[in-house]
Design a protein around this motif. Structure first.
Motif, PDB file in Angstrom:
ATOM      1  N   ARG A  16       0.822  -1.215   0.000  1.00 27.56           N
ATOM      2  CA  ARG A  16       0.000   0.000   0.000  1.00 27.56           C
ATOM      3  C   ARG A  16       0.857   1.268   0.000  1.00 27.56           C
ATOM      4  NH1 ARG A  16       0.350  -1.583   5.189  1.00 27.56           N
ATOM      5  NH2 ARG A  16       0.541   0.043   6.786  1.00 27.56           N
ATOM      6  N   LYS A  17       2.146   1.145   0.308  1.00 28.93           N
ATOM      7  CA  LYS A  17       3.043   2.308   0.346  1.00 28.93           C
ATOM      8  C   LYS A  17       3.991   2.370  -0.849  1.00 28.93           C
ATOM      9  CE  LYS A  17       3.076   2.396   5.352  1.00 28.93           C
ATOM     10  NZ  LYS A  17       3.902   2.354   6.550  1.00 28.93           N
ATOM     11  N   ILE A  18       3.950   1.379  -1.710  1.00 33.39           N
ATOM     12  CA  ILE A  18       4.921   1.303  -2.805  1.00 33.39           C
ATOM     13  C   ILE A  18       4.797   2.484  -3.762  1.00 33.39           C
ATOM     14  CG2 ILE A  18       3.672  -0.123  -4.484  1.00 33.39           C
ATOM     15  CD1 ILE A  18       7.260  -0.742  -3.336  1.00 33.39           C
ATOM     16  N   GLY A  19       3.606   3.056  -3.845  1.00 33.47           N
ATOM     17  CA  GLY A  19       3.399   4.221  -4.706  1.00 33.47           C
ATOM     18  C   GLY A  19       4.248   5.412  -4.309  1.00 33.47           C
ATOM     19  N   SER A  20       4.610   5.510  -3.028  1.00 31.19           N
ATOM     20  CA  SER A  20       5.444   6.627  -2.588  1.00 31.19           C
ATOM     21  C   SER A  20       6.881   6.485  -3.079  1.00 31.19           C
ATOM     22  CB  SER A  20       5.417   6.762  -1.070  1.00 31.19           C
ATOM     23  OG  SER A  20       5.977   5.637  -0.451  1.00 31.19           O
ATOM     24  N   ILE A  21       7.243   5.299  -3.526  1.00 30.93           N
ATOM     25  CA  ILE A  21       8.572   5.080  -4.100  1.00 30.93           C
ATOM     26  C   ILE A  21       8.498   5.156  -5.629  1.00 30.93           C
ATOM     27  CG2 ILE A  21      10.489   3.465  -4.350  1.00 30.93           C
ATOM     28  CD1 ILE A  21       9.563   2.196  -1.712  1.00 30.93           C
ATOM     29  N   ILE A  22       7.450   4.585  -6.198  1.00 33.18           N
ATOM     30  CA  ILE A  22       7.334   4.530  -7.657  1.00 33.18           C
ATOM     31  C   ILE A  22       6.892   5.881  -8.222  1.00 33.18           C
ATOM     32  CG2 ILE A  22       6.142   3.460  -9.608  1.00 33.18           C
ATOM     33  CD1 ILE A  22       5.916   0.911  -7.862  1.00 33.18           C
ATOM     34  N   GLY A  23       5.818   6.441  -7.672  1.00 30.65           N
ATOM     35  CA  GLY A  23       5.283   7.693  -8.194  1.00 30.65           C
ATOM     36  C   GLY A  23       4.449   7.459  -9.443  1.00 30.65           C
ATOM     37  N   ARG A  24       3.772   8.500  -9.871  1.00 31.72           N
ATOM     38  CA  ARG A  24       2.919   8.416 -11.063  1.00 31.72           C
ATOM     39  C   ARG A  24       3.799   8.212 -12.297  1.00 31.72           C
ATOM     40  NH1 ARG A  24      -2.277   9.804 -11.619  1.00 31.72           N
ATOM     41  NH2 ARG A  24      -2.276  10.997  -9.707  1.00 31.72           N
ATOM     42  N   GLY A  25       3.560   7.116 -12.992  1.00 31.77           N
ATOM     43  CA  GLY A  25       4.341   6.817 -14.195  1.00 31.77           C
ATOM     44  C   GLY A  25       5.801   6.519 -13.913  1.00 31.77           C
ATOM     45  N   GLY A  26       6.135   6.205 -12.670  1.00 37.00           N
ATOM     46  CA  GLY A  26       7.516   5.888 -12.317  1.00 37.00           C
ATOM     47  C   GLY A  26       8.392   7.108 -12.100  1.00 37.00           C
ATOM     48  N   GLU A  27       7.787   8.289 -11.973  1.00 37.32           N
ATOM     49  CA  GLU A  27       8.549   9.534 -11.827  1.00 37.32           C
ATOM     50  C   GLU A  27       9.488   9.531 -10.625  1.00 37.32           C
ATOM     51  OE1 GLU A  27       6.432  13.232 -11.739  1.00 37.32           O
ATOM     52  OE2 GLU A  27       5.153  12.614 -13.409  1.00 37.32           O
ATOM     53  N   ILE A  28       8.980   9.115  -9.475  1.00 39.87           N
ATOM     54  CA  ILE A  28       9.780   9.197  -8.253  1.00 39.87           C
ATOM     55  C   ILE A  28      10.968   8.250  -8.314  1.00 39.87           C
ATOM     56  CG2 ILE A  28       9.783   8.828  -5.755  1.00 39.87           C
ATOM     57  CD1 ILE A  28       6.835   9.781  -5.782  1.00 39.87           C
ATOM     58  N   VAL A  29      10.751   7.017  -8.713  1.00 43.66           N
ATOM     59  CA  VAL A  29      11.863   6.062  -8.754  1.00 43.66           C
ATOM     60  C   VAL A  29      12.899   6.490  -9.791  1.00 43.66           C
ATOM     61  CG1 VAL A  29      10.925   4.353 -10.384  1.00 43.66           C
ATOM     62  CG2 VAL A  29      12.439   3.612  -8.545  1.00 43.66           C
ATOM     63  N   LYS A  30      12.468   7.060 -10.899  1.00 42.58           N
ATOM     64  CA  LYS A  30      13.422   7.572 -11.899  1.00 42.58           C
ATOM     65  C   LYS A  30      14.263   8.682 -11.294  1.00 42.58           C
ATOM     66  CE  LYS A  30      10.505   6.540 -15.865  1.00 42.58           C
ATOM     67  NZ  LYS A  30       9.602   7.121 -16.864  1.00 42.58           N
ATOM     68  N   GLN A  31      13.629   9.595 -10.553  1.00 41.53           N
ATOM     69  CA  GLN A  31      14.345  10.700  -9.916  1.00 41.53           C
ATOM     70  C   GLN A  31      15.327  10.181  -8.866  1.00 41.53           C
ATOM     71  OE1 GLN A  31      14.269  13.832 -10.921  1.00 41.53           O
ATOM     72  NE2 GLN A  31      15.822  14.335  -9.414  1.00 41.53           N
ATOM     73  N   LEU A  32      14.899   9.191  -8.083  1.00 43.42           N
ATOM     74  CA  LEU A  32      15.804   8.606  -7.090  1.00 43.42           C
ATOM     75  C   LEU A  32      17.022   7.979  -7.754  1.00 43.42           C
ATOM     76  CD1 LEU A  32      13.213   6.935  -4.688  1.00 43.42           C
ATOM     77  CD2 LEU A  32      14.755   8.832  -4.119  1.00 43.42           C
ATOM     78  N   ARG A  33      16.808   7.306  -8.867  1.00 48.67           N
ATOM     79  CA  ARG A  33      17.925   6.702  -9.602  1.00 48.67           C
ATOM     80  C   ARG A  33      18.890   7.771 -10.092  1.00 48.67           C
ATOM     81  NH1 ARG A  33      13.667   3.053 -12.726  1.00 48.67           N
ATOM     82  NH2 ARG A  33      13.658   1.230 -11.371  1.00 48.67           N
ATOM     83  N   LEU A  34      18.343   8.871 -10.641  1.00 43.36           N
ATOM     84  CA  LEU A  34      19.189   9.962 -11.146  1.00 43.36           C
ATOM     85  C   LEU A  34      19.964  10.638 -10.016  1.00 43.36           C
ATOM     86  CD1 LEU A  34      16.870  11.658 -13.799  1.00 43.36           C
ATOM     87  CD2 LEU A  34      19.039  10.478 -14.224  1.00 43.36           C
TER      88      LEU A  34
END
Length: 177
Positions: free
Chosen positions: A42-60
């Motif tokens: 239920r919390k995974i969205g806070s890591i992934i973000g809409r369309g994967g935005e957050i996880v992409k930013q974390l990777r960068l």
């Protein structure tokens, strides 16, 4: 070299498609720093973000590789695998300590999950944070130490409650790892 499409429209890579001398792209190397973090579905969205935005930013931001496992039926958690070369370093914190990109990403992922909990209810002060990490059986001795001395020192220094569970307590999402 992607495998067949699944019903979900995602492509999967199969090691059998690669020649024996070619390494899978972005595979975890033997000298990499690797963390496996269990996150409530239920919390995974806070890591992934809409369309994967957050996880992409974390990777960068961190230069770490971050993989999020698929949902496993009957399991309320997902595994977040964070890894990077052990030779790379990032500045971390106010005093510019140097840490691996994986270490940096681990704390940023954790901060995102905790931040979501704090936003959920303004009147509740967060007093207890539970984190579940997976440690490979080859490395658990480094965490426990001889006679439990390392884990006891960590407990004393951080005042954290640390429990080390056996494989019998693994959730279904971890069985294949």
């Amino acid at each position: 070299m992607a495998g067949p499409k699944t019903d979900y429209g995602k492509r999967y890579h199969y090691l059998s498609e690669f020649p024996a001398d070619v390494k899978e792209p972005h595979a975890i190397g033997p000298d990499d720093t690797v963390y496996r973090y269990l996150c409530a579905s239920r919390k995974i969205g806070s890591i992934i973000g809409r369309g994967g935005e957050i996880v992409k930013q974390l990777r960068l931001e961190t230069h770490a590789k971050i993989r999020i496992s698929e949902n496993v039926p009957g399991c309320e958690e997902r595994v977040v695998i964070i890894y990077s070369s052990s030779e790379e370093t990032n500045s971390c914190g106010d005093n510019d300590d140097l840490v691996s990109p994986a270490h940096d990403a681990l704390f940023k992922v954790h901060d995102r999950i905790i931040a979501e909990e704090a936003v959920g209810d303004d009147f509740v002060e967060i007093q207890l944070v539970t984190v579940r990490m997976l440690v490979h059986s080859d490395q658990i001795g480094c965490v426990i130490g001889k006679g439990g001395q390392v884990v006891q020192n960590i407990r004393n220094e951080t005042r954290a409650q640390i429990r080390i569970l056996s494989n019998d307590h693994l959730p279904n999402c971890c069985i294949e790892l």
